[in-house]
Design an enzyme around this catalytic site. Structure first.
Site, PDB file in Angstrom:
ATOM      1  N   ARG A   1      -1.562  -5.799  -8.835  1.00 52.71           N
ATOM      2  CA  ARG A   1      -0.463  -6.720  -8.555  1.00 52.71           C
ATOM      3  C   ARG A   1      -0.319  -7.826  -9.573  1.00 52.71           C
ATOM      4  O   ARG A   1       0.760  -8.309  -9.845  1.00 52.71           O
ATOM      5  CB  ARG A   1      -0.665  -7.380  -7.183  1.00 52.71           C
ATOM      6  CG  ARG A   1      -0.323  -6.524  -6.022  1.00 52.71           C
ATOM      7  CD  ARG A   1      -0.832  -7.106  -4.748  1.00 52.71           C
ATOM      8  NE  ARG A   1      -2.282  -7.034  -4.690  1.00 52.71           N
ATOM      9  CZ  ARG A   1      -2.994  -7.277  -3.617  1.00 52.71           C
ATOM     10  NH1 ARG A   1      -2.416  -7.648  -2.514  1.00 52.71           N
ATOM     11  NH2 ARG A   1      -4.302  -7.161  -3.644  1.00 52.71           N
TER      12      ARG A   1
ATOM     13  N   LYS B   1     -17.972  -8.043   7.269  1.00 41.38           N
ATOM     14  CA  LYS B   1     -16.592  -8.511   7.126  1.00 41.38           C
ATOM     15  C   LYS B   1     -15.895  -8.549   8.484  1.00 41.38           C
ATOM     16  O   LYS B   1     -16.101  -7.667   9.305  1.00 41.38           O
ATOM     17  CB  LYS B   1     -15.830  -7.551   6.185  1.00 41.38           C
ATOM     18  CG  LYS B   1     -15.005  -8.268   5.124  1.00 41.38           C
ATOM     19  CD  LYS B   1     -14.459  -7.296   4.117  1.00 41.38           C
ATOM     20  CE  LYS B   1     -13.127  -7.756   3.577  1.00 41.38           C
ATOM     21  NZ  LYS B   1     -12.595  -6.839   2.561  1.00 41.38           N
TER      22      LYS B   1
ATOM     23  N   SER C   1      -2.197  -7.928   2.518  1.00 40.21           N
ATOM     24  CA  SER C   1      -2.626  -7.866   3.920  1.00 40.21           C
ATOM     25  C   SER C   1      -3.012  -9.255   4.412  1.00 40.21           C
ATOM     26  O   SER C   1      -2.779  -9.588   5.575  1.00 40.21           O
ATOM     27  CB  SER C   1      -3.821  -6.925   4.077  1.00 40.21           C
ATOM     28  OG  SER C   1      -3.453  -5.602   3.824  1.00 40.21           O
TER      29      SER C   1
ATOM     30  N   HIS D   1       0.843  -1.203   0.000  1.00 39.42           N
ATOM     31  CA  HIS D   1       0.000   0.000   0.000  1.00 39.42           C
ATOM     32  C   HIS D   1       0.878   1.253   0.000  1.00 39.42           C
ATOM     33  O   HIS D   1       0.623   2.200  -0.733  1.00 39.42           O
ATOM     34  CB  HIS D   1      -0.872   0.050   1.257  1.00 39.42           C
ATOM     35  CG  HIS D   1      -1.885  -1.045   1.387  1.00 39.42           C
ATOM     36  ND1 HIS D   1      -2.004  -1.822   2.512  1.00 39.42           N
ATOM     37  CD2 HIS D   1      -2.843  -1.496   0.528  1.00 39.42           C
ATOM     38  CE1 HIS D   1      -2.991  -2.691   2.353  1.00 39.42           C
ATOM     39  NE2 HIS D   1      -3.509  -2.537   1.157  1.00 39.42           N
TER      40      HIS D   1
HETATM   41  P1  ADP Z   1      -9.422  -4.197  -0.772  1.00 40.10           P
HETATM   42  O1  ADP Z   1     -10.134  -5.069   0.226  1.00 40.10           O
HETATM   43  O2  ADP Z   1     -10.252  -3.038  -1.275  1.00 40.10           O
HETATM   44  O3  ADP Z   1      -8.707  -4.914  -1.886  1.00 40.10           O
HETATM   45  P2  ADP Z   1      -6.798  -3.757   0.331  1.00 40.10           P
HETATM   46  O4  ADP Z   1      -6.466  -3.012   1.579  1.00 40.10           O
HETATM   47  O5  ADP Z   1      -6.476  -5.196   0.282  1.00 40.10           O
HETATM   48  O6  ADP Z   1      -8.336  -3.481   0.128  1.00 40.10           O
HETATM   49  O7  ADP Z   1      -6.120  -3.077  -0.926  1.00 40.10           O
HETATM   50  C1  ADP Z   1      -6.307  -1.717  -1.241  1.00 40.10           C
HETATM   51  C2  ADP Z   1      -5.601  -1.392  -2.552  1.00 40.10           C
HETATM   52  O8  ADP Z   1      -4.203  -1.581  -2.412  1.00 40.10           O
HETATM   53  C3  ADP Z   1      -6.017  -2.263  -3.744  1.00 40.10           C
HETATM   54  O9  ADP Z   1      -6.063  -1.463  -4.899  1.00 40.10           O
HETATM   55  C4  ADP Z   1      -4.890  -3.255  -3.863  1.00 40.10           C
HETATM   56  O10 ADP Z   1      -4.745  -3.722  -5.179  1.00 40.10           O
HETATM   57  C5  ADP Z   1      -3.730  -2.381  -3.471  1.00 40.10           C
HETATM   58  N1  ADP Z   1      -2.590  -3.192  -3.019  1.00 40.10           N
HETATM   59  C6  ADP Z   1      -2.540  -4.026  -1.961  1.00 40.10           C
HETATM   60  N2  ADP Z   1      -1.328  -4.615  -1.866  1.00 40.10           N
HETATM   61  C7  ADP Z   1      -0.598  -4.139  -2.901  1.00 40.10           C
HETATM   62  C8  ADP Z   1       0.734  -4.366  -3.382  1.00 40.10           C
HETATM   63  N3  ADP Z   1       1.551  -5.238  -2.783  1.00 40.10           N
HETATM   64  N4  ADP Z   1       1.142  -3.710  -4.493  1.00 40.10           N
HETATM   65  C9  ADP Z   1       0.288  -2.857  -5.110  1.00 40.10           C
HETATM   66  N5  ADP Z   1      -0.973  -2.597  -4.733  1.00 40.10           N
HETATM   67  C10 ADP Z   1      -1.409  -3.229  -3.641  1.00 40.10           C
END
Ligand code: ADP
Length: 151
Positions: free
Chosen positions: A90, A41, A127, A17
């Site tokens: 990703r 959730k 995450s 992030h």
């Molecule tokens: P959601 O449940 O909306 O996917 P996340 O917190 O998992 O929420 O992710 C939020 C954003 O961050 C998403 O656009 C996800 O693709 C991006 N993201 C998460 N991890 C990475 C990473 N390692 N590299 C690039 N983008 C990421």
């Protein structure tokens, strides 16, 4: 004013992030990191903890705001007057999922989704894997910002 909303669960904030946020900083005047809350959730970290991780990590960075929202992301964007949604990509699974959502959001509003491709160094970080490591008492220091380690 170019304002973007970066929506997500951030359960917890990871270096993946952070990579996307840091690289988006020069592109926008303000980025609102918006934690979407969904009552059905289950989260590992409370909303307060997730907010604190982001606030600590971006302490002193004026362009970054943190907020929470419920409901549709486009409705939240309209509320805070943002024309852009920021998302990270990703892998092909992210692409397919994000493509459908971005098309739907475009159909329902004028809001553009801006995608940044993950950096090679952080592309594998998620995450959910971080949560798995934590549940098993493992060390996540290579995958999350320092603020997440000092909870
Ligand atoms: P959601 O449940 O909306 O996917 P996340 O917190 O998992 O929420 O992710 C939020 C954003 O961050 C998403 O656009 C996800 O693709 C991006 N993201 C998460 N991890 C990475 C990473 N390692 N590299 C690039 N983008 C990421």
């Amino acid at each position: 004013m170019k304002r973007a909303v970066f929506p997500g669960s951030f359960d917890p904030l990871t270096l993946g992030h952070k990579d996307i946020i840091d690289r988006a900083l020069p592109l926008f005047d303000e980025i609102i990191i918006a934690i979407g809350t969904n009552s059905s959730k289950k989260y590992m970290f409370t909303l307060e903890q997730r907010i604190a991780f982001i606030k600590k990590t971006y302490k002193g960075v004026e362009k970054i705001k943190v907020d929470t929202y419920q409901g549709l992301t486009i409705d939240y964007c309209k509320k805070v007057n943002s024309d852009y949604i920021l998302r990270g990509l990703r892998n092909p699974a992210d692409f397919e999922f994000e493509k459908a959502i971005a098309h739907t959001n475009r159909k329902m509003s004028k809001i553009e989704t801006v995608f940044l491709l993950t950096s090679a160094d952080t592309s594998y970080i998620s995450s959910s894997i971080v949560r798995d490591i934590l549940r098993n008492k493992g060390d996540v220091s290579l995958f999350v910002p320092k603020a997440v380690l000092t909870k």
